[in-house]
Design a protein around this motif. Sequence first.
Motif, short mmCIF file in Angstrom:
data_model
loop_
_atom_site.label_atom_id
_atom_site.label_comp_id
_atom_site.label_asym_id
_atom_site.label_seq_id
_atom_site.Cartn_x
_atom_site.Cartn_y
_atom_site.Cartn_z
N THR A 117 3.23 11.85 3.56
CA THR A 117 2.38 10.96 4.35
C THR A 117 1.98 9.76 3.49
OG1 THR A 117 1.50 12.84 5.60
CG2 THR A 117 0.22 10.79 5.63
N GLY A 118 2.08 8.58 4.07
CA GLY A 118 1.75 7.36 3.32
C GLY A 118 2.94 6.70 2.68
N SER A 119 4.10 7.35 2.74
CA SER A 119 5.29 6.76 2.15
C SER A 119 6.01 5.86 3.15
CB SER A 119 6.24 7.84 1.62
OG SER A 119 6.65 8.70 2.66
N LEU A 120 6.97 5.11 2.65
CA LEU A 120 7.76 4.17 3.44
C LEU A 120 9.23 4.55 3.34
CD1 LEU A 120 8.02 1.30 4.90
CD2 LEU A 120 8.38 0.39 2.60
N THR A 137 10.01 5.10 -6.42
CA THR A 137 11.16 5.00 -5.52
C THR A 137 12.02 6.24 -5.62
OG1 THR A 137 11.18 2.60 -5.91
CG2 THR A 137 13.15 3.57 -4.89
N ALA A 138 12.44 6.74 -4.43
CA ALA A 138 13.38 7.85 -4.36
C ALA A 138 14.61 7.41 -3.58
CB ALA A 138 12.74 9.06 -3.68
N VAL A 139 15.79 7.89 -4.01
CA VAL A 139 17.04 7.56 -3.32
C VAL A 139 17.66 8.84 -2.79
CG1 VAL A 139 19.39 6.66 -3.58
CG2 VAL A 139 17.47 5.52 -4.74
N TRP A 140 18.05 8.79 -1.52
CA TRP A 140 18.67 9.94 -0.86
C TRP A 140 20.01 9.48 -0.32
CZ3 TRP A 140 15.71 14.35 -1.30
CH2 TRP A 140 14.37 14.17 -1.62
N MET A 182 7.05 12.45 11.32
CA MET A 182 5.97 12.07 10.41
C MET A 182 5.41 10.68 10.71
SD MET A 182 7.25 13.53 6.72
CE MET A 182 5.63 13.19 6.01
N ARG A 183 6.06 9.98 11.65
CA ARG A 183 5.65 8.62 12.02
C ARG A 183 5.58 7.70 10.81
NH1 ARG A 183 0.95 9.58 16.69
NH2 ARG A 183 2.27 10.85 18.08
N LEU A 184 6.57 7.79 9.97
CA LEU A 184 6.61 6.94 8.78
C LEU A 184 7.12 5.56 9.14
CD1 LEU A 184 8.16 9.43 6.19
CD2 LEU A 184 5.74 8.89 6.56
N GLN A 199 0.80 -1.22 0.00
CA GLN A 199 0.00 0.00 0.00
C GLN A 199 0.84 1.27 0.00
OE1 GLN A 199 0.72 -1.83 2.57
NE2 GLN A 199 1.20 -0.48 4.31
N ALA A 200 2.16 1.15 0.15
CA ALA A 200 3.01 2.34 0.23
C ALA A 200 2.93 3.14 -1.07
CB ALA A 200 4.45 1.94 0.50
N THR A 201 2.64 4.45 -0.96
CA THR A 201 2.53 5.29 -2.15
C THR A 201 3.90 5.60 -2.75
OG1 THR A 201 2.57 7.29 -0.76
CG2 THR A 201 0.41 6.36 -1.32
N ARG A 202 4.92 5.61 -1.90
CA ARG A 202 6.27 5.88 -2.37
C ARG A 202 7.26 5.29 -1.36
NH1 ARG A 202 9.11 11.71 -3.93
NH2 ARG A 202 10.04 10.96 -5.88
N VAL A 203 8.41 4.87 -1.84
CA VAL A 203 9.45 4.33 -0.96
C VAL A 203 10.68 5.21 -1.06
CG1 VAL A 203 10.95 2.38 -0.44
CG2 VAL A 203 8.59 1.96 -1.18
N HIS A 204 11.12 5.71 0.06
CA HIS A 204 12.33 6.52 0.14
C HIS A 204 13.46 5.65 0.67
CE1 HIS A 204 10.27 10.37 -0.56
NE2 HIS A 204 9.28 9.84 0.14
#
Length: 513
Positions: free
Chosen positions: A113-116, A78-81, A144-146, A47-52
């Motif tokens: 909000t909603g991301s992982l 997917t985003a990479v930091w 953000m309590r992610l 259900q994750a809208t986006r994964v960081h």
Amino acid sequence: MTHELLSPAQMSEADRLATDAGPFDGIGLMRNAGAAVAAVVLARYPQATRVHVLCGPGNNGGDGYVIARFLAASGVDTAVWASGSPRPGTDAALAAAECPVKARPLSNFVAETGSLVVDALYGAGLSKPLSGDDAKAVDVVTAMRLPVVAVDLPSGVSGVSGEMLGKAFRAEITVTFARKKPGHLLLPGREQCGETALADIGIGDGIIALLGVATFENAPALWLREFPVPAVDAHKYKRGHVGVFSGGPGATGAARLSAMAAARSGAGAVTVLSPANAMQTNAAHLTSIMLREAGSLEEVQEFLAARHPESLVFGPGLGPKPKVGDFALRLIAALADGALPPPSNHRSAIVLDADAITSLAHQPEAFFEAARQQGAPALVMTPHEGEFGRLFPDIAADKNLSKLAKARAASAQANAVIVYKGADTVIAAPDGTAAINANGAPWLATAGSGDVLSGIIAGLLAQGMPPFEAACAGVWIHAEAGSRFGPGLIAEDLPLALVPVLRELFDARKAAE
């Protein structure tokens, strides 16, 4: 076996040995690790809208780049930091080059909000507090309590001690590789990890065997082969005899709890050794447990010579008085110097608990000398935090030592198996072997619970389990019974609550034969 616990240094050595042996090279192991974490993310968080994915500059970050590549290939946004760039020529640099998702500076990290969040910053090898952008990322995620999936270990938690080195991520799931680390089980690391999943990335059991691991997760696989199974022709004394020392008339309950636990754990005979002024009180509450007057060392020696108990419990309810420590030293000396007539001068075992530990703290050097003398009885000591600090003040005060290291140091000093109690109980033997317990339950934090634990250990010792294995088994069984009973547990419930746990262990032991 998969219950070995590897230090970060041992894990690095396992990686090296595995790449030398093949078939996987370093990048191969990294790809396997990243694939394992990505599979967990896909299965647990559809259900994750986006994964960081937060990537550090080392191998943990390399795992992160592989994770991001697999997630992107599966259609996940997917985003990479990145917190720094991998060193050129390393496996992490190769993994970064293979990742199609362009890394952005961690200093610019933002999330929705909603991301992982996948924490692939530093893992178990970190030895200093997070700072700068790394610490800021923890603040953002926490505020953000992610949900967080940690790679190897939440960044900011020591793989050696489980201590938080400052700020740290709190994961819902931590995926580690080959074997767990002490930081997965020691508090507060265990809570920061959430659920810990173990992934096979191609480091085989043969590689682990080369490391000479001496630290284990306490579980039946560690000691089940030594779990006692009575012979068909067993009678009560063949199943072992336990003697439990009682306090005075106002402090007899602790001894009875220990005695009942020793009997429930399988000892064929249990005797409460009572001072004269407590005989009537004890007699009013005992049925299957035997009772004997033994208020002096001479009376105790008569009991030992006549009944030959394999183990004794000394401490619960006796009072934190110097004379209790004096009595303990005389008891150890009597069993060590062969003063008892055969066959009583065999190497018995004594479980020292509660007031015995505090009382011996008045003369620690005399105790340590007695425990190390030739032929001394096997000793198992079960201190909680306060008692440990009283008997081993220098070890307890050393901020550089983990709970695991403290238990080992105390065991070596006292020549005893140390059960350093708590929600993350550590059991250590004088030879350096140690185990960390992970099935503790908050319901066990109740008066008398420790007395029951001492009785379980003594009962197992009386049936022939070696001291370290008996201590490990006692701790696990005690915790399992408490966990299964749940809310409302009081110490009196525990002996009977042991029965289904013991039955399952008995069946497992028989099935393994």
